[in-house]
Design a protein around this motif. Sequence first.
Motif, PDB file in Angstrom:
ATOM      1  N   ALA A  75       0.813  -1.219   0.000  1.00  0.00           N
ATOM      2  CA  ALA A  75       0.000   0.000   0.000  1.00  0.00           C
ATOM      3  C   ALA A  75       0.848   1.271   0.000  1.00  0.00           C
ATOM      4  O   ALA A  75       0.477   2.263  -0.617  1.00  0.00           O
ATOM      5  CB  ALA A  75      -0.945  -0.006   1.212  1.00  0.00           C
ATOM      6  N   VAL A  76       1.988   1.235   0.682  1.00  0.00           N
ATOM      7  CA  VAL A  76       2.808   2.459   0.762  1.00  0.00           C
ATOM      8  C   VAL A  76       3.256   2.981  -0.604  1.00  0.00           C
ATOM      9  O   VAL A  76       3.484   4.177  -0.762  1.00  0.00           O
ATOM     10  CB  VAL A  76       4.072   2.270   1.645  1.00  0.00           C
ATOM     11  N   LEU A 100      -5.261   0.341   1.759  1.00  0.00           N
ATOM     12  CA  LEU A 100      -4.870   1.519   0.984  1.00  0.00           C
ATOM     13  C   LEU A 100      -5.567   2.762   1.558  1.00  0.00           C
ATOM     14  O   LEU A 100      -6.786   2.753   1.745  1.00  0.00           O
ATOM     15  CB  LEU A 100      -5.289   1.329  -0.482  1.00  0.00           C
ATOM     16  N   PRO A 101      -4.820   3.852   1.820  1.00  0.00           N
ATOM     17  CA  PRO A 101      -5.495   5.075   2.284  1.00  0.00           C
ATOM     18  C   PRO A 101      -6.544   5.543   1.280  1.00  0.00           C
ATOM     19  O   PRO A 101      -6.330   5.447   0.061  1.00  0.00           O
ATOM     20  CB  PRO A 101      -4.349   6.091   2.395  1.00  0.00           C
ATOM     21  N   VAL A 102      -7.665   6.037   1.804  1.00  0.00           N
ATOM     22  CA  VAL A 102      -8.764   6.450   0.928  1.00  0.00           C
ATOM     23  C   VAL A 102      -8.335   7.555  -0.038  1.00  0.00           C
ATOM     24  O   VAL A 102      -8.747   7.565  -1.203  1.00  0.00           O
ATOM     25  CB  VAL A 102      -9.976   6.917   1.774  1.00  0.00           C
ATOM     26  N   LEU A 103      -7.499   8.477   0.433  1.00  0.00           N
ATOM     27  CA  LEU A 103      -7.057   9.561  -0.464  1.00  0.00           C
ATOM     28  C   LEU A 103      -6.330   8.992  -1.677  1.00  0.00           C
ATOM     29  O   LEU A 103      -6.458   9.521  -2.788  1.00  0.00           O
ATOM     30  CB  LEU A 103      -6.134  10.538   0.276  1.00  0.00           C
ATOM     31  N   ASP A 104      -5.576   7.913  -1.493  1.00  0.00           N
ATOM     32  CA  ASP A 104      -4.860   7.298  -2.615  1.00  0.00           C
ATOM     33  C   ASP A 104      -5.829   6.606  -3.568  1.00  0.00           C
ATOM     34  O   ASP A 104      -5.659   6.656  -4.789  1.00  0.00           O
ATOM     35  CB  ASP A 104      -3.812   6.297  -2.103  1.00  0.00           C
ATOM     36  N   MET A 106      -8.857   7.570  -4.087  1.00  0.00           N
ATOM     37  CA  MET A 106      -9.511   8.652  -4.834  1.00  0.00           C
ATOM     38  C   MET A 106      -8.637   9.127  -5.993  1.00  0.00           C
ATOM     39  O   MET A 106      -9.130   9.367  -7.103  1.00  0.00           O
ATOM     40  CB  MET A 106      -9.798   9.832  -3.890  1.00  0.00           C
ATOM     41  N   GLU A 107      -7.332   9.258  -5.733  1.00  0.00           N
ATOM     42  CA  GLU A 107      -6.414   9.704  -6.805  1.00  0.00           C
ATOM     43  C   GLU A 107      -6.324   8.659  -7.916  1.00  0.00           C
ATOM     44  O   GLU A 107      -6.295   8.994  -9.100  1.00  0.00           O
ATOM     45  CB  GLU A 107      -5.016   9.970  -6.222  1.00  0.00           C
ATOM     46  N   ARG A 109      -8.642   6.481  -8.745  1.00  0.00           N
ATOM     47  CA  ARG A 109      -9.900   6.489  -9.486  1.00  0.00           C
ATOM     48  C   ARG A 109      -9.951   7.664 -10.465  1.00  0.00           C
ATOM     49  O   ARG A 109     -10.318   7.509 -11.637  1.00  0.00           O
ATOM     50  CB  ARG A 109     -11.075   6.574  -8.508  1.00  0.00           C
ATOM     51  N   VAL A 183     -13.849   3.697  -1.418  1.00  0.00           N
ATOM     52  CA  VAL A 183     -13.620   4.309  -2.731  1.00  0.00           C
ATOM     53  C   VAL A 183     -12.883   3.296  -3.596  1.00  0.00           C
ATOM     54  O   VAL A 183     -11.919   2.669  -3.163  1.00  0.00           O
ATOM     55  CB  VAL A 183     -12.824   5.622  -2.620  1.00  0.00           C
TER      56      VAL A 183
END
Lengths: 296, 375
Positions: A75-76, A100-104, A106-107, A109, A183
């Motif tokens: 994930a990192v 996986l962080p949600v912000l990642d 979103m990017e 997607r 997401v």
Amino acid sequence: MSILLGADARVLIVGITGKFGTFSVKDLAQSQTKVVAGVATGRGGQAIEGVPVFSSVAAAMRETHANAALVYVPAVVALDAVLETIEAGCPLIAYPGDGLPVLDAMEMRAAALDHGAHLVGPNSPGLISPGKAKLGFMPSFCYAPGPIGVISRSGSLSYEACFRLSSAGLGQSSVIGIGGDPVRGVNAAEAIALFHDDPETRAIIYLGEIGGSEEYALAEYAKRPDAKPAAALLVGRTAPAGKKMGHAAAMIGSYAEAWAAKVEALDRAGVVIARNLDGLAAAAASALARAMKPAA
Amino acid sequence: MLVTEAQGKALLRSAAIATPSSQELRSLDEARACRIALPVAVKAQVAAGGRGKAGGIRKASSAAELESAFDAIMGMRFAGEAPSSVLVESWLDIDRELYLAVAIDSRVGGFNVLYSPRGGVNIEDGPPPLSYPVGLARNFRAHAFRALLEPVESDVKVRERVISTARRLLEIAQANECTTVEINPLVVAKGGALIAADAKIVLDEAAVFRKAATASAIAASRAKAEQDIRRCEEANLMLVWLDGEIGLISGGAGMTMAAMDAIDGAGAQPACFLDVSGNPTPAGFGLAFDLLDRAPNVKGILVSMFGGGLHTDRVAKTLVELLARRTSAKPVTLRLNGTRSDLATTILREAGRQNHATLESAVADIVKRVAGAQS
């Protein structure tokens, strides 16, 4: 036909030298899937199980004309690897990893949409078109070719559900794991649209759960006069509110996220409901029977 | 993970969103020395919802009332959790209560901004809040939000302040990796200023590897968590205790829920959600059996694993060894299906144990045995 992934798939594995990567080289080969390249930073020029390894996705794409990628990195570094794959022009990418962080997400997607690419995942076993190709780590023995399009939020549930469908003679056109995170790349609405446009898919089976709102996309679709018949199994009827049931997105925060509200909306829209897993094959058969009926 | 109101409000203040003047108290001495002008609101600090309805928020008009409210609240439990502290805040003169939040929404594929001109404790009873699907935080546009707000918020001053506050909530969510930043109520004070009277902030636990604040919040919550939950987290098992009598050990979140529902379908109730797919080893199964054998409400145990990548013959060997050493008399039913399940069945048979072919037959068996033991 099938959705996104067909017999012409030429698969590239990013992170091919890792544990999942090397496992997949053999596993995909046993599933009639052509693995044409691997990517591992600093390992370009080597080979894994006869598959050439490149140091960048762009180089691998240029040399091998891969058209689908399976990304197995932690994930990192997942955002970087998926952006590299999308920007190298790969039209179909599966990222199965979880955590996986949600912000990642979103990017990822947003980048996929910008490039007209399809991203499957995160937190998903990937995508399989039985008898044609596989882009993921799901157990191949659970699947058989056929007319049913399957969409699932859960890996484990999709294996057993498809094993039961296959055993009942109900094969699948494609099975897409849209993942257990809030997401995602291809979401329920987009997966439904792909199955709607696939002539081989006669009925859609949705394997959902509590939490989030994806299931309402199916309810909206099922109301369309030209909708293909659909059946659904939602799990978590006995889950309490406010507790995360394993998946990041499987938590009831409001009434609309609970089992009863979703099932009611789907039922009212004409989706055949399986109350438990043991009713799934019958629900799928009944949806399929509707599709077989000639138009009045 | 949900952080306390005090932690949430510190994040709001970092973006210059007004909060009432406040002090966080951890001892009676601190309560006696509190300098916030009376009357005050005395609020339990717990990472759990519903504290207002449970009596965790009280008004105090004198020093004596403040002390007794502090004492009472620190002795309470909210969804099993003891308050870590009490937040004392100056009592607000309220003109109107609004609702404003940004939250991750699966169908939006990113952030959704939610607004209601009537917020407060009964927000769920009213019409659903207005929703502005933003997606990536950088795609927020004041004019787009304004166009949506115009029909529902006629007070222009409030509207413009809501718009600028919404942008700041998105900035907080982006910078701190939050999945929810909710202010309910966002108070319109006499004079028109907006003040955040509460804060509900959920941090994205997956961002732990790059957010020091998230890492320390997780460590603090783990230290407070029940021992069972902590042991499972450390061993990579996922546990949620439920109220039923059938202990369930399963693999994968979706299949574990499907098995819970199957138990319900057979007329019994699951005692837990326990997913061992993260660690299907002697250590993982050993911990699972240890927890369920000790739990007094668990009357019988069902192990249901569908092997995909997992080799069920290995699981069968693990279970045979583990059950041979086990001293509990609670009945155990096994169902190992999928990859190498023929071998698993043989291994179990040689140890005198039955492998059920389907989830349904295993569920029926354990429900019958538990009912038989109780009658």
